[in-house]
Design a protein around this motif. Sequence first.
Motif, PDB file in Angstrom:
ATOM      1  N   PHE A  74      25.243  -7.328 -16.650  1.00  0.00           N
ATOM      2  CA  PHE A  74      26.149  -8.772 -16.156  1.00  0.00           C
ATOM      3  C   PHE A  74      25.868  -8.510 -14.426  1.00  0.00           C
ATOM      4  N   GLY A  75      26.137  -7.175 -13.963  1.00  0.00           N
ATOM      5  CA  GLY A  75      26.114  -7.201 -12.565  1.00  0.00           C
ATOM      6  C   GLY A  75      24.652  -7.375 -11.954  1.00  0.00           C
ATOM      7  N   ILE A  76      23.830  -6.794 -12.771  1.00  0.00           N
ATOM      8  CA  ILE A  76      22.144  -7.009 -12.428  1.00  0.00           C
ATOM      9  C   ILE A  76      21.874  -8.518 -12.431  1.00  0.00           C
ATOM     10  N   SER A  77      22.426  -9.036 -13.474  1.00  0.00           N
ATOM     11  CA  SER A  77      22.075 -10.493 -13.693  1.00  0.00           C
ATOM     12  C   SER A  77      22.450 -11.545 -12.401  1.00  0.00           C
ATOM     13  N   LYS A  78      23.593 -10.963 -11.975  1.00  0.00           N
ATOM     14  CA  LYS A  78      24.253 -11.671 -10.947  1.00  0.00           C
ATOM     15  C   LYS A  78      23.151 -11.899  -9.805  1.00  0.00           C
ATOM     16  N   LEU A  79      22.283 -10.806  -9.528  1.00  0.00           N
ATOM     17  CA  LEU A  79      21.323 -11.059  -8.436  1.00  0.00           C
ATOM     18  C   LEU A  79      20.411 -11.978  -8.614  1.00  0.00           C
ATOM     19  N   PHE A  80      20.049 -12.438 -10.027  1.00  0.00           N
ATOM     20  CA  PHE A  80      18.875 -13.236 -10.160  1.00  0.00           C
ATOM     21  C   PHE A  80      19.223 -14.549 -10.803  1.00  0.00           C
ATOM     22  N   VAL A  81      20.404 -14.670 -11.314  1.00  0.00           N
ATOM     23  CA  VAL A  81      20.649 -15.946 -12.079  1.00  0.00           C
ATOM     24  C   VAL A  81      21.725 -16.778 -11.400  1.00  0.00           C
ATOM     25  N   PRO A  82      21.675 -18.055 -11.503  1.00  0.00           N
ATOM     26  CA  PRO A  82      22.596 -19.071 -10.966  1.00  0.00           C
ATOM     27  C   PRO A  82      23.883 -18.810 -11.571  1.00  0.00           C
ATOM     28  N   GLN A  83      24.881 -19.136 -10.692  1.00  0.00           N
ATOM     29  CA  GLN A  83      26.396 -18.860 -11.239  1.00  0.00           C
ATOM     30  C   GLN A  83      26.767 -19.485 -12.566  1.00  0.00           C
ATOM     31  N   ASN A  84      26.216 -20.768 -12.847  1.00  0.00           N
ATOM     32  CA  ASN A  84      26.442 -21.319 -14.167  1.00  0.00           C
ATOM     33  C   ASN A  84      25.707 -20.809 -15.270  1.00  0.00           C
ATOM     34  N   LEU A  85      24.828 -19.612 -15.347  1.00  0.00           N
ATOM     35  CA  LEU A  85      24.027 -18.946 -16.158  1.00  0.00           C
ATOM     36  C   LEU A  85      24.574 -17.810 -16.362  1.00  0.00           C
ATOM     37  N   LEU A  86      25.606 -17.345 -15.597  1.00  0.00           N
ATOM     38  CA  LEU A  86      26.031 -15.927 -15.840  1.00  0.00           C
ATOM     39  C   LEU A  86      26.878 -15.901 -17.382  1.00  0.00           C
ATOM     40  N   GLY A  87      26.656 -14.944 -18.016  1.00  0.00           N
ATOM     41  CA  GLY A  87      27.489 -14.738 -19.139  1.00  0.00           C
ATOM     42  C   GLY A  87      26.862 -15.456 -20.500  1.00  0.00           C
ATOM     43  N   THR A  88      25.647 -16.159 -20.129  1.00  0.00           N
ATOM     44  CA  THR A  88      25.137 -16.759 -21.225  1.00  0.00           C
ATOM     45  C   THR A  88      23.837 -15.970 -21.733  1.00  0.00           C
ATOM     46  N   LEU A  89      23.340 -16.276 -22.843  1.00  0.00           N
ATOM     47  CA  LEU A  89      22.099 -15.535 -23.517  1.00  0.00           C
ATOM     48  C   LEU A  89      21.067 -15.455 -22.321  1.00  0.00           C
ATOM     49  N   ALA A  90      20.671 -16.630 -21.558  1.00  0.00           N
ATOM     50  CA  ALA A  90      19.766 -16.615 -20.559  1.00  0.00           C
ATOM     51  C   ALA A  90      19.907 -15.760 -19.667  1.00  0.00           C
ATOM     52  N   GLY A  91      21.167 -15.745 -19.019  1.00  0.00           N
ATOM     53  CA  GLY A  91      21.600 -14.763 -18.160  1.00  0.00           C
ATOM     54  C   GLY A  91      21.558 -13.125 -18.637  1.00  0.00           C
ATOM     55  N   GLY A  92      21.942 -12.966 -19.630  1.00  0.00           N
ATOM     56  CA  GLY A  92      21.851 -11.736 -20.407  1.00  0.00           C
ATOM     57  C   GLY A  92      20.372 -11.449 -20.260  1.00  0.00           C
ATOM     58  N   THR A  93      19.547 -12.115 -20.811  1.00  0.00           N
ATOM     59  CA  THR A  93      18.162 -11.702 -21.044  1.00  0.00           C
ATOM     60  C   THR A  93      17.567 -11.485 -19.530  1.00  0.00           C
ATOM     61  N   ILE A  94      17.803 -12.212 -18.645  1.00  0.00           N
ATOM     62  CA  ILE A  94      17.252 -12.065 -17.395  1.00  0.00           C
ATOM     63  C   ILE A  94      17.705 -10.456 -16.802  1.00  0.00           C
TER      64      ILE A  94
ATOM     65  N   VAL B 166      18.771  -7.744 -18.737  1.00  0.00           N
ATOM     66  CA  VAL B 166      18.093  -6.762 -19.316  1.00  0.00           C
ATOM     67  C   VAL B 166      16.724  -6.519 -18.672  1.00  0.00           C
ATOM     68  N   ILE B 167      16.063  -7.542 -18.445  1.00  0.00           N
ATOM     69  CA  ILE B 167      14.677  -7.509 -17.944  1.00  0.00           C
ATOM     70  C   ILE B 167      14.775  -7.086 -16.702  1.00  0.00           C
ATOM     71  N   ALA B 168      15.585  -7.481 -15.800  1.00  0.00           N
ATOM     72  CA  ALA B 168      15.627  -6.853 -14.586  1.00  0.00           C
ATOM     73  C   ALA B 168      16.181  -5.434 -14.430  1.00  0.00           C
ATOM     74  N   HIS B 169      17.008  -5.012 -15.443  1.00  0.00           N
ATOM     75  CA  HIS B 169      17.305  -3.668 -15.671  1.00  0.00           C
ATOM     76  C   HIS B 169      16.074  -3.021 -15.835  1.00  0.00           C
ATOM     77  N   LEU B 170      15.400  -3.262 -16.749  1.00  0.00           N
ATOM     78  CA  LEU B 170      14.103  -2.354 -17.254  1.00  0.00           C
ATOM     79  C   LEU B 170      13.233  -2.404 -16.266  1.00  0.00           C
ATOM     80  N   ILE B 171      13.033  -3.359 -15.249  1.00  0.00           N
ATOM     81  CA  ILE B 171      12.106  -3.315 -14.218  1.00  0.00           C
ATOM     82  C   ILE B 171      12.486  -2.135 -13.183  1.00  0.00           C
TER      83      ILE B 171
END
Length: 149
Positions: free
Chosen positions: A38-58, A60-65
């Motif tokens: 969730f902390g990593i997704s805060k860097l790449f996802v708009p506020q309204n998508l945080l905590g959603t499946l799209a935000g979690g997917t982004i 995970v991808i950002a974490h792997l990168i």
Amino acid sequence: MTDRFFLGVVAGLAGAVVMVILNFLLNLIPGVQMELIFGISKLFVPQNLLGTLAGGTIGVIAHLICGSLVGLIFLVILEKTGLSYPVLKGAILGLGCWFVVNGLIGKFLDLGMQDKFIDNILIMLIHIPYGIITAWIIYRYHPKTFART
């Protein structure tokens, strides 16, 4: 493996995959609320998508990168310091990653990292397997050690 760039990326990616799996498994424990992805997704996802499946997917991808990029840094450090003691060096480098990411970058970017003690300890503990796996893969498949087998 003769391509050292690919070696660092694959080693970091393998460690990051294990780290993501441990993060999800440890979050199943009642009372544990690690927000590493969730902390990593805060860097790449708009506020309204945080905590959603799209935000979690982004996240995970950002974490792997990020894990792959840190694998390259591990490769350089292990080549400069020598390839001996990969497990010990990996654990130390994993703790160093935890310190840099959660202690420095997290505070600098105001990501609101974990406030609870148990969450901080568990995040620190899942960085250790990341470092060990990354360092061991680099040791095992590095051209200098691979040629000896």
